[in-house]
Design a protein around this motif. Structure first.
Motif, PDB file in Angstrom:
ATOM      1  N   ARG A 161       0.839  -1.200   0.000  1.00  0.00           N
ATOM      2  CA  ARG A 161       0.000   0.000   0.000  1.00  0.00           C
ATOM      3  C   ARG A 161       0.875   1.250   0.000  1.00  0.00           C
ATOM      4  O   ARG A 161       0.658   2.184  -0.768  1.00  0.00           O
ATOM      5  N   MET A 162       1.891   1.251   0.860  1.00  0.00           N
ATOM      6  CA  MET A 162       2.786   2.400   0.943  1.00  0.00           C
ATOM      7  C   MET A 162       3.571   2.593  -0.353  1.00  0.00           C
ATOM      8  O   MET A 162       3.762   3.722  -0.808  1.00  0.00           O
ATOM      9  N   MET A 163       4.013   1.504  -0.961  1.00  0.00           N
ATOM     10  CA  MET A 163       4.754   1.586  -2.216  1.00  0.00           C
ATOM     11  C   MET A 163       3.861   2.125  -3.328  1.00  0.00           C
ATOM     12  O   MET A 163       4.283   2.974  -4.118  1.00  0.00           O
ATOM     13  N   ALA A 164       2.623   1.671  -3.384  1.00  0.00           N
ATOM     14  CA  ALA A 164       1.699   2.171  -4.409  1.00  0.00           C
ATOM     15  C   ALA A 164       1.465   3.664  -4.226  1.00  0.00           C
ATOM     16  O   ALA A 164       1.464   4.424  -5.200  1.00  0.00           O
ATOM     17  N   ASN A 165       1.284   4.107  -2.984  1.00  0.00           N
ATOM     18  CA  ASN A 165       1.107   5.541  -2.726  1.00  0.00           C
ATOM     19  C   ASN A 165       2.336   6.325  -3.169  1.00  0.00           C
ATOM     20  O   ASN A 165       2.225   7.397  -3.766  1.00  0.00           O
ATOM     21  N   PHE A 166       3.518   5.797  -2.878  1.00  0.00           N
ATOM     22  CA  PHE A 166       4.761   6.452  -3.284  1.00  0.00           C
ATOM     23  C   PHE A 166       4.837   6.553  -4.803  1.00  0.00           C
ATOM     24  O   PHE A 166       5.189   7.606  -5.346  1.00  0.00           O
ATOM     25  N   LEU A 167       4.494   5.465  -5.491  1.00  0.00           N
ATOM     26  CA  LEU A 167       4.540   5.483  -6.952  1.00  0.00           C
ATOM     27  C   LEU A 167       3.569   6.505  -7.530  1.00  0.00           C
ATOM     28  O   LEU A 167       3.902   7.219  -8.485  1.00  0.00           O
ATOM     29  N   ILE A 168       2.374   6.587  -6.948  1.00  0.00           N
ATOM     30  CA  ILE A 168       1.392   7.568  -7.419  1.00  0.00           C
ATOM     31  C   ILE A 168       1.930   8.978  -7.224  1.00  0.00           C
ATOM     32  O   ILE A 168       1.845   9.825  -8.128  1.00  0.00           O
ATOM     33  N   GLU A 169       2.485   9.246  -6.065  1.00  0.00           N
ATOM     34  CA  GLU A 169       3.030  10.576  -5.774  1.00  0.00           C
ATOM     35  C   GLU A 169       4.187  10.922  -6.706  1.00  0.00           C
ATOM     36  O   GLU A 169       4.274  12.046  -7.215  1.00  0.00           O
ATOM     37  N   GLN A 170       5.080   9.965  -6.932  1.00  0.00           N
ATOM     38  CA  GLN A 170       6.220  10.224  -7.809  1.00  0.00           C
ATOM     39  C   GLN A 170       5.783  10.371  -9.269  1.00  0.00           C
ATOM     40  O   GLN A 170       6.327  11.197 -10.009  1.00  0.00           O
ATOM     41  N   ALA A 171       4.821   9.575  -9.678  1.00  0.00           N
ATOM     42  CA  ALA A 171       4.296   9.705 -11.044  1.00  0.00           C
ATOM     43  C   ALA A 171       3.702  11.094 -11.238  1.00  0.00           C
ATOM     44  O   ALA A 171       3.903  11.735 -12.276  1.00  0.00           O
ATOM     45  N   GLU A 172       2.992  11.571 -10.217  1.00  0.00           N
ATOM     46  CA  GLU A 172       2.404  12.905 -10.279  1.00  0.00           C
ATOM     47  C   GLU A 172       3.491  13.971 -10.325  1.00  0.00           C
ATOM     48  O   GLU A 172       3.434  14.903 -11.116  1.00  0.00           O
ATOM     49  N   LYS A 173       4.468  13.822  -9.465  1.00  0.00           N
ATOM     50  CA  LYS A 173       5.549  14.814  -9.357  1.00  0.00           C
ATOM     51  C   LYS A 173       6.355  14.920 -10.651  1.00  0.00           C
ATOM     52  O   LYS A 173       6.706  16.024 -11.088  1.00  0.00           O
ATOM     53  N   TRP A 174       6.657  13.784 -11.261  1.00  0.00           N
ATOM     54  CA  TRP A 174       7.541  13.757 -12.421  1.00  0.00           C
ATOM     55  C   TRP A 174       6.806  13.484 -13.738  1.00  0.00           C
ATOM     56  O   TRP A 174       7.457  13.319 -14.771  1.00  0.00           O
ATOM     57  N   SER A 175       5.493  13.417 -13.711  1.00  0.00           N
ATOM     58  CA  SER A 175       4.708  13.078 -14.905  1.00  0.00           C
ATOM     59  C   SER A 175       5.245  11.807 -15.561  1.00  0.00           C
ATOM     60  O   SER A 175       5.442  11.738 -16.769  1.00  0.00           O
ATOM     61  N   ALA A 176       5.471  10.812 -14.726  1.00  0.00           N
ATOM     62  CA  ALA A 176       6.102   9.572 -15.175  1.00  0.00           C
ATOM     63  C   ALA A 176       5.053   8.481 -15.385  1.00  0.00           C
ATOM     64  O   ALA A 176       4.534   7.912 -14.428  1.00  0.00           O
ATOM     65  N   SER A 177       4.766   8.207 -16.642  1.00  0.00           N
ATOM     66  CA  SER A 177       3.735   7.216 -16.950  1.00  0.00           C
ATOM     67  C   SER A 177       4.167   5.801 -16.552  1.00  0.00           C
ATOM     68  O   SER A 177       3.318   4.968 -16.239  1.00  0.00           O
ATOM     69  N   ASP A 178       5.477   5.524 -16.541  1.00  0.00           N
ATOM     70  CA  ASP A 178       5.915   4.186 -16.145  1.00  0.00           C
ATOM     71  C   ASP A 178       5.637   3.936 -14.664  1.00  0.00           C
ATOM     72  O   ASP A 178       5.258   2.823 -14.273  1.00  0.00           O
ATOM     73  N   LEU A 179       5.773   4.970 -13.821  1.00  0.00           N
ATOM     74  CA  LEU A 179       5.450   4.828 -12.401  1.00  0.00           C
ATOM     75  C   LEU A 179       3.938   4.674 -12.211  1.00  0.00           C
ATOM     76  O   LEU A 179       3.483   3.894 -11.375  1.00  0.00           O
TER      77      LEU A 179
END
Length: 121
Positions: A65-83
Protein backbone atom coordinates in the motif's frame (compact mmCIF):
# COMPACT_ATOMS: atom_id res chain seq x y z
CA UNK A 1 -13.47 -14.35 22.88
CA UNK A 2 -12.99 -14.51 26.61
CA UNK A 3 -10.78 -16.94 28.47
CA UNK A 4 -13.88 -18.63 29.85
CA UNK A 5 -15.33 -19.08 26.34
CA UNK A 6 -12.04 -20.53 25.17
CA UNK A 7 -11.89 -22.98 28.06
CA UNK A 8 -15.49 -24.07 27.54
CA UNK A 9 -14.99 -24.60 23.81
CA UNK A 10 -11.70 -26.50 24.15
CA UNK A 11 -12.29 -28.25 27.44
CA UNK A 12 -8.87 -27.05 28.62
CA UNK A 13 -8.03 -24.77 31.52
CA UNK A 14 -5.25 -22.28 30.92
CA UNK A 15 -3.58 -19.57 32.98
CA UNK A 16 -4.20 -15.92 32.22
CA UNK A 17 -0.67 -15.65 30.82
CA UNK A 18 -1.17 -18.58 28.46
CA UNK A 19 -4.56 -17.25 27.43
CA UNK A 20 -3.02 -13.85 26.64
CA UNK A 21 -0.85 -15.58 24.02
CA UNK A 22 -3.78 -17.62 22.74
CA UNK A 23 -5.86 -14.46 22.39
CA UNK A 24 -3.07 -12.76 20.43
CA UNK A 25 -3.05 -15.68 18.01
CA UNK A 26 -6.87 -15.68 17.81
CA UNK A 27 -7.04 -11.95 17.09
CA UNK A 28 -4.48 -12.27 14.28
CA UNK A 29 -6.44 -14.98 12.50
CA UNK A 30 -9.73 -14.62 10.69
CA UNK A 31 -11.27 -17.70 12.24
CA UNK A 32 -14.51 -17.59 14.21
CA UNK A 33 -14.45 -18.75 17.84
CA UNK A 34 -15.58 -22.29 17.17
CA UNK A 35 -13.26 -22.86 14.23
CA UNK A 36 -10.33 -21.45 16.18
CA UNK A 37 -11.02 -23.59 19.26
CA UNK A 38 -11.52 -26.74 17.19
CA UNK A 39 -8.25 -26.10 15.39
CA UNK A 40 -6.52 -25.38 18.70
CA UNK A 41 -7.70 -28.69 20.13
CA UNK A 42 -6.27 -30.54 17.14
CA UNK A 43 -2.96 -28.68 16.66
CA UNK A 44 -2.12 -25.60 18.74
CA UNK A 45 1.24 -25.14 17.01
CA UNK A 46 -0.42 -24.94 13.60
CA UNK A 47 -2.42 -21.95 14.82
CA UNK A 48 0.72 -20.22 16.02
CA UNK A 49 2.28 -20.76 12.60
CA UNK A 50 -0.90 -19.47 10.93
CA UNK A 51 -0.84 -16.38 13.13
CA UNK A 52 2.79 -15.62 12.22
CA UNK A 53 2.01 -16.00 8.54
CA UNK A 54 -1.08 -13.79 8.86
CA UNK A 55 0.97 -11.05 10.51
CA UNK A 56 3.59 -11.30 7.75
CA UNK A 57 0.93 -11.06 5.04
CA UNK A 58 -0.58 -7.98 6.71
CA UNK A 59 2.85 -6.38 6.86
CA UNK A 60 3.40 -7.15 3.17
CA UNK A 61 0.04 -5.63 2.26
CA UNK A 62 0.91 -2.50 4.24
CA UNK A 63 4.27 -2.24 2.47
CA UNK A 64 2.53 -2.72 -0.88
CA UNK A 65 0.00 0.00 0.00
CA UNK A 66 2.79 2.40 0.94
CA UNK A 67 4.75 1.59 -2.22
CA UNK A 68 1.70 2.17 -4.41
CA UNK A 69 1.11 5.54 -2.73
CA UNK A 70 4.76 6.45 -3.28
CA UNK A 71 4.54 5.48 -6.95
CA UNK A 72 1.39 7.57 -7.42
CA UNK A 73 3.03 10.58 -5.77
CA UNK A 74 6.22 10.22 -7.81
CA UNK A 75 4.30 9.70 -11.04
CA UNK A 76 2.40 12.91 -10.28
CA UNK A 77 5.55 14.81 -9.36
CA UNK A 78 7.54 13.76 -12.42
CA UNK A 79 4.71 13.08 -14.91
CA UNK A 80 6.10 9.57 -15.17
CA UNK A 81 3.74 7.22 -16.95
CA UNK A 82 5.91 4.19 -16.14
CA UNK A 83 5.45 4.83 -12.40
CA UNK A 84 1.72 5.30 -12.98
CA UNK A 85 1.56 1.98 -14.82
CA UNK A 86 3.42 0.20 -12.01
CA UNK A 87 1.03 1.63 -9.40
CA UNK A 88 -1.94 0.45 -11.45
CA UNK A 89 -0.44 -3.02 -11.82
CA UNK A 90 -0.02 -3.20 -8.03
CA UNK A 91 -3.45 -1.97 -6.91
CA UNK A 92 -5.71 -1.94 -9.95
CA UNK A 93 -7.31 0.85 -11.92
CA UNK A 94 -10.18 1.66 -9.54
CA UNK A 95 -7.95 1.85 -6.47
CA UNK A 96 -5.37 3.91 -8.37
CA UNK A 97 -8.02 6.44 -9.39
CA UNK A 98 -9.55 6.50 -5.90
CA UNK A 99 -6.20 7.25 -4.29
CA UNK A 100 -5.28 9.87 -6.86
CA UNK A 101 -8.60 11.68 -6.41
CA UNK A 102 -8.39 11.31 -2.62
CA UNK A 103 -5.03 13.12 -2.64
CA UNK A 104 -6.37 15.91 -4.83
CA UNK A 105 -4.10 15.10 -7.77
CA UNK A 106 -5.22 16.18 -11.22
CA UNK A 107 -6.37 13.39 -13.48
CA UNK A 108 -4.23 12.98 -16.57
CA UNK A 109 -6.00 12.59 -19.88
CA UNK A 110 -5.28 8.84 -19.80
CA UNK A 111 -6.74 8.71 -16.25
CA UNK A 112 -9.90 10.40 -17.46
CA UNK A 113 -10.21 7.91 -20.30
CA UNK A 114 -9.74 5.04 -17.85
CA UNK A 115 -12.36 6.53 -15.53
CA UNK A 116 -14.83 6.93 -18.39
CA UNK A 117 -14.23 3.30 -19.39
CA UNK A 118 -14.79 2.13 -15.81
CA UNK A 119 -18.03 4.10 -15.56
CA UNK A 120 -19.52 2.50 -18.66
CA UNK A 121 -22.34 0.12 -17.88
Amino acid sequence: MTQKEFEERTGRSVTAEVYANIEKVYMNTNLDKDAFCNAYKKAPQVLSDLERQTVLVRELFEERRMMANFLIEQAEKWSASDLRDKAISMIGEKEYLRRKIERGFNLWEVDKEMLMELLKV
